[in-house]
Design a protein around this motif. Structure first.
Motif: not given
Length: 196
Positions: A30-44
């Motif tokens: 289940x690949x990590x969706x771009x929107x989810x990934x973008x949100x993770x890095x925004x939080x980091x």
């Protein structure tokens, strides 16, 4: 190449922004969706609840699959990424995705099943970011988190990022602090740290 492997998503930031990430044809991963990934890095990058310097970070990517999270980290110039994956259906794709980043060699692929093989954890390496993306069907998340604590894998000020189904009610062990929880579509992202 897309026909051989099934499809692609992209790296969304850093030196390799826009580069394709090959995906498998099967539905086991289940690949990590771009929107989810973008949100993770925004939080980091912008959280006021913890402080992580990405470019100085050592990253452990557990159940790494196609490598989507770790590839994003490499693109953003982290110090090193350790990818842990043992599913034979995905390993060739993970290796191809990494070899496509031709100028990058600050990574290691560990072909182990973290659920049953822990010998590689005893090297006493410490990580600033541990990304956990187990299949949704795996339910013993607290056991995994306890392994991380027992083997002292996380740096004192490090974070654990957990990707789960939004309906999962995972038990977070007492020694961990819930920093943040966000829902994106059917995904839930949980940020944890050690209790100080």
């Amino acid at each position: 190449v897309v026909d051989e492997f099934g499809g692609f998503v992209r790296i969304i930031g850093g030196n390799f922004k826009g580069k394709k990430i090959l995906e498998p044809k099967d539905k086991e991963t289940r690949p990590l969706k771009d929107l989810t990934k973008e949100s993770i890095f925004n939080i980091i990058n912008h959280s006021n609840k913890f402080s992580i310097d990405l470019e100085k970070s050592y990253v452990l990517d557990l159940f790494s699959g196609t490598g989507s999270f770790g590839l994003e980290c490499l693109s953003r110039k982290v110090r090193h990424v350790s990818f842990v994956e043992n599913y034979k259906g995905i390993l060739p794709i993970l290796k191809k995705n990494l070899s496509n980043l031709e100028t990058v060699n600050n990574y290691l692929i560990i072909e182990k099943n973290i659920l049953i093989e822990t010998d590689f954890l005893e090297k006493k390496e410490k990580f600033d970011i541990i990304f956990l993306d187990p299949p949704y069907k795996i339910k013993n998340i607290s056991e995994l988190l306890n392994k991380i604590r027992i083997f002292k894998l996380l740096n004192k000020n490090g974070i654990i990022i957990l990707h789960r189904h939004k309906n999962d009610s995972d038990f977070i062990p007492l020694n961990f602090n819930l920093i943040e929880e966000k829902v994106y579509g059917i995904s839930k992202i949980i940020f944890l740290s050690y209790l100080s």
